[in-house]
Design an enzyme around this catalytic site. Structure first.
Site, short mmCIF file in Angstrom:
data_model
loop_
_atom_site.label_atom_id
_atom_site.label_comp_id
_atom_site.label_asym_id
_atom_site.label_seq_id
_atom_site.Cartn_x
_atom_site.Cartn_y
_atom_site.Cartn_z
N CYS A 1 0.83 -1.20 0.00
CA CYS A 1 0.00 0.00 0.00
C CYS A 1 0.86 1.26 0.00
O CYS A 1 1.97 1.27 0.55
CB CYS A 1 -0.89 0.04 1.24
N ARG B 1 4.81 0.11 -6.21
CA ARG B 1 4.79 -0.73 -5.02
C ARG B 1 3.80 -1.89 -5.16
O ARG B 1 3.86 -2.83 -4.38
CB ARG B 1 4.39 0.12 -3.80
N TRP C 1 -3.04 -2.76 -1.53
CA TRP C 1 -2.70 -4.13 -1.93
C TRP C 1 -3.39 -5.02 -0.91
O TRP C 1 -3.01 -5.03 0.26
CB TRP C 1 -1.18 -4.31 -1.92
N ASN D 1 -1.59 1.78 5.87
CA ASN D 1 -0.72 0.77 5.27
C ASN D 1 -0.22 -0.10 6.42
O ASN D 1 0.22 0.43 7.43
CB ASN D 1 0.45 1.52 4.59
N GLY D 2 -0.33 -1.42 6.28
CA GLY D 2 0.14 -2.30 7.35
C GLY D 2 -0.93 -3.31 7.72
O GLY D 2 -1.92 -3.48 6.99
N GLU E 1 17.83 -16.89 -10.17
CA GLU E 1 17.36 -15.52 -10.38
C GLU E 1 16.74 -15.38 -11.78
O GLU E 1 15.72 -14.71 -11.96
CB GLU E 1 18.52 -14.54 -10.18
N LYS F 1 12.98 -14.09 -12.54
CA LYS F 1 12.68 -12.94 -13.42
C LYS F 1 11.64 -13.33 -14.45
O LYS F 1 10.67 -12.62 -14.68
CB LYS F 1 13.93 -12.50 -14.16
N GLU G 1 8.05 -14.10 -12.88
CA GLU G 1 7.29 -13.01 -12.26
C GLU G 1 6.74 -12.02 -13.29
O GLU G 1 5.68 -11.45 -13.06
CB GLU G 1 8.10 -12.28 -11.18
N HIS H 1 17.60 -36.28 -10.99
CA HIS H 1 17.04 -36.84 -9.76
C HIS H 1 15.55 -36.54 -9.66
O HIS H 1 15.00 -36.54 -8.56
CB HIS H 1 17.81 -36.32 -8.55
N LYS I 1 6.16 -4.19 -4.74
CA LYS I 1 7.60 -3.88 -4.73
C LYS I 1 8.17 -3.92 -3.33
O LYS I 1 9.29 -4.35 -3.11
CB LYS I 1 7.78 -2.48 -5.33
C1 F6R Z 1 11.79 -9.92 -7.56
C2 F6R Z 1 11.81 -9.06 -6.40
C3 F6R Z 1 11.50 -9.65 -5.08
C4 F6R Z 1 12.28 -8.94 -3.97
C5 F6R Z 1 11.81 -9.43 -2.59
C6 F6R Z 1 12.60 -8.81 -1.47
O1 F6R Z 1 12.17 -9.25 -8.71
O2 F6R Z 1 12.04 -7.89 -6.50
O3 F6R Z 1 11.74 -11.02 -5.06
O4 F6R Z 1 13.63 -9.19 -4.14
O5 F6R Z 1 10.45 -9.13 -2.43
O6 F6R Z 1 12.48 -7.43 -1.49
P1 F6R Z 1 13.58 -6.50 -0.85
O7 F6R Z 1 14.84 -6.68 -1.62
O8 F6R Z 1 13.02 -5.13 -0.96
O9 F6R Z 1 13.73 -6.95 0.57
#
Ligand code: F6R
Length: 601
Positions: A2, A27, A73, A99-100, A478, A482, A485, A501, A596
């Site tokens: 949020c 976000r 959110w 927010n929270g 990673e 990417k 997501e 396996h 985010k």
């Molecule tokens: C994926 C991504 C997430 C963040 C994760 C942790 O592209 O961005 O997997 O890496 O939510 O977020 P932070 O780094 O802000 O603690």
């Protein structure tokens, strides 16, 4: 997650709030709303979906020079207009955004609000009804607000307006980010400074369990018991242009392209002007030196950076290191060494899972270091030390430049640790990072090639596997994250030797398998694994280096120090994911269901 904005000034607040909310779109959210105080009372507008839908709904309405806004959110209650913020008290006098997560909202409802008919399913609504019920009993608003907040268990950033007072926004905070900004005859509220850079660059940090009474001509910070607190402002160094897309269609592509600059920026920030070598704070160096084991705690992409960080700390600095997923560590703590140092890696510095661990380890008296891209964030404030990744604001939900910056800062930490112990590593991190920046540039210039790979392997597939060994195993995890997501292709990253396996059962005719091979000592092994999947019909794409290449490889990376190849081998994976998502018509910068800054557990 949020986002909150607020404004009190001489101009109409609507457009300022909408612009602020747009800046917070990154976000992640599923509904949005604003409330404005004007002569006729409070005007409330909220809609499910994008901010554009909210703007359409407001149309020509929306009068008032004081207002608050929110992107939600969903946590408690589905994404809907009813559950969208702002929420109002029964009489309509008070309007609030939050927010929270309020953990005890059911109990508060039972104890204080049994006869109130709630209009939403949210935990938030309890707060605004509590304020009203205390105000009705004769408490002034400041008292009623502080009393309501002191009953809450959980996390909150809150902004509240009162229909009968168009010159005040009451804000409060606990564990969720919130800033108050001050300017010339104007005050603002924002979850993130970048939402209000078009109004001011001067902000005031709010600590947990404090409230701020925000007026147009000034602010007053108080503790929940009413004690007044003096607090200086700080000037944010974020440039407004850093938060714009410029000529790019997507922030993600812009941020991928920014990686060489970020690495050069990191070199500058961590280089000693006198001898050109790495410069780390003495206290951090000492903490690292004193620790008998490092515990790296992170989530998602940052966790993947941590996996590379562990390799660097062990192989370069000879420091035993464990990496843990924050949400797992929080409720399933492993046996700890006698003198651990905790390293939290978090782009946002706000991730609730990481913060939960930090709170626990602080209670036990252990030292902590945060590696983050957001100075002033919660993890920064609460850890003993901070290393900044200097990547500039990362707006696309999918992390790219923050990830490479985290690994670059880890390489500096590892080199410094090695130097402190007199270990001769045979390489210089600053020189290597310079080569990495150049190599990234070369790769970013090959977008046509990356798009072609995405076309050949990902455009129509339902799933995709990534395999690698040693350092490459971390990068393929990673790469898979990417891809999944942002393109919604089911993608998994595996250790090359592990496929047979179990997972190899999933390989069918045409299944795309991306093999990354940058480590000479396992080049033959991973190539063997690639042959195993090809023999079962896989469509194999190979990414190698000048040192490991063979004829027919799809992408060949420039040679750099092998231990640091994750910093460049991830670049094609980022670009391939980007083009795959683009082709599939996905919202690249704002993938579905994701946020985010993940401020709830
Ligand atoms: C994926 C991504 C997430 C963040 C994760 C942790 O592209 O961005 O997997 O890496 O939510 O977020 P932070 O780094 O802000 O603690």
């Amino acid at each position: 997650m949020c986002g909150i904005v607020g404004y009190i000034g001489n101009n109409q607040a609507k457009d300022i709030l909408i612009k602020g909310l747009q800046k917070l779109e990154y976000r992640g959210y599923d509904s949005a709303g604003i409330a404005l105080v004007n002569d006729s009372g409070v005007e409330l507008h909220k809609e499910k979906g994008r901010i554009a839908a909210l703007e359409d709904a407001i149309g020509k309405e929306g009068k008032g020079t004081t207002g608050i806004g929110h992107t939600r959110w969903a946590t408690h209650g589905a994404p809907s207009r009813e559950n969208a913020h702002p929420h109002q008290s029964i009489s309509g006098r008070f309007t609030l955004v939050h927010n929270g997560v309020i953990e005890n909202y059911q109990q508060l409802k039972r104890e204080y609000l049994a006869d109130v008919n709630m209009a939403s399913e949210t935990d938030t609504e309890v707060i605004v009804q509590l304020v009203e019920s205390f105000a009705e009993k004769g408490e002034n608003i400041d008292e009623a607000f502080r009393r309501a907040l002191s009953l809450l268990h959980g996390s909150y950033a809150i902004a509240l307006i009162d229909k009968e007072d168009n010159d005040t926004i009451y804000v409060g905070k606990n564990k969720s980010p919130l800033l108050v900004g001050v300017g010339d005859d104007v005050s603002v509220v924002a979850s993130d400074a970048m939402a209000m850079l078009h109004i001011t660059k001067e902000f005031v940090e709010i600590m947990d369990q404090e409230i701020v009474i925000v007026k147009q001509d000034g602010i007053q910070v108080k503790k929940l018991d009413g004690t007044v607190v003096e607090r200086d402002t700080f000037t944010t160094d974020i440039d407004e242009s850093d938060t714009e897309k410029g000529t790019y269609n997507h922030f993600m592509l812009k941020e991928i392209d920014e990686q060489p600059f970020v690495i050069r920026n990191i070199i500058q920030k961590y280089q000693d002007d006198d001898d050109g070598d790495i410069k780390l704070d003495n206290a951090i160096r000492a903490a690292l030196n004193d620790a008998d084991r490092l515990y790296v705690i992170a989530a998602g992409t940052s966790y993947h950076a941590g996996l590379v960080g562990k390799e660097l700390m062990e192989k370069v600095a000879d420091k035993p290191t464990e990496v843990h997923i924050a949400s797992e560590f929080l409720y399933n703590e492993p046996l700890l060494s006698k003198n651990p140092l905790f390293i939290f890696i978090s782009q946002s510095g706000e991730t609730a899972d990481c913060r939960g661990v930090l709170v626990n380890v602080k209670e036990k008296g252990y030292k902590s270091l945060t590696i983050t891209n957001v100075p002033g964030s919660t993890l920064t404030r609460e850890a003993d030390f901070t290393l900044h990744t200097h990547a500039g604001p990362e707006i696309a939900v999918a992390s790219t430049k923050a990830y490479t910056a985290q690994m670059a800062v880890f390489s500096i930490l590892a080199m410094d640790g090695a130097r402190a112990q007199g270990i001769n590593t045979g390489f210089n991190a600053i020189n290597e990072l310079g080569l990495i920046a150049n190599a990234m540039e070369t790769l970013c210039d090959q977008k046509d090639r990356m798009e072609q790979v995405a076309r050949d392997y990902m455009f129509d597939t339902r799933n995709c596997f990534f395999i690698g060994r040693a350092m490459d195993y971390h990068v393929v995890q990673e790469g898979a994250l990417k891809l999944k997501e942002i393109s919604y292709i089911q993608a998994e990253g595996f250790a090359g030797g592990e496929l047979k396996h179990g997972t190899i059962a999933l390989i069918e005719d045409g299944t795309p398998v991306v093999g990354v091979t940058t480590q000479e000592h396992v080049n033959a092994n991973i190539r063997g694994n690639i042959q195993e999947v090809i023999a079962r019909g896989a469509n194999a794409c190979i990414i190698s280096t000048e040192a490991t290449k063979e004829e027919g490889d799809n992408i060949v990376l420039p040679n750099i120090n092998e231990l640091l190849t994750p910093l460049i081998s991830v670049v094609p994976l980022q670009l391939i994911s980007y083009y795959a998502a683009l082709h599939r018509g996905c919202d690249v910068d704002k993938p579905r269901n994701l946020a985010k800054s993940v401020t709830v557990e």
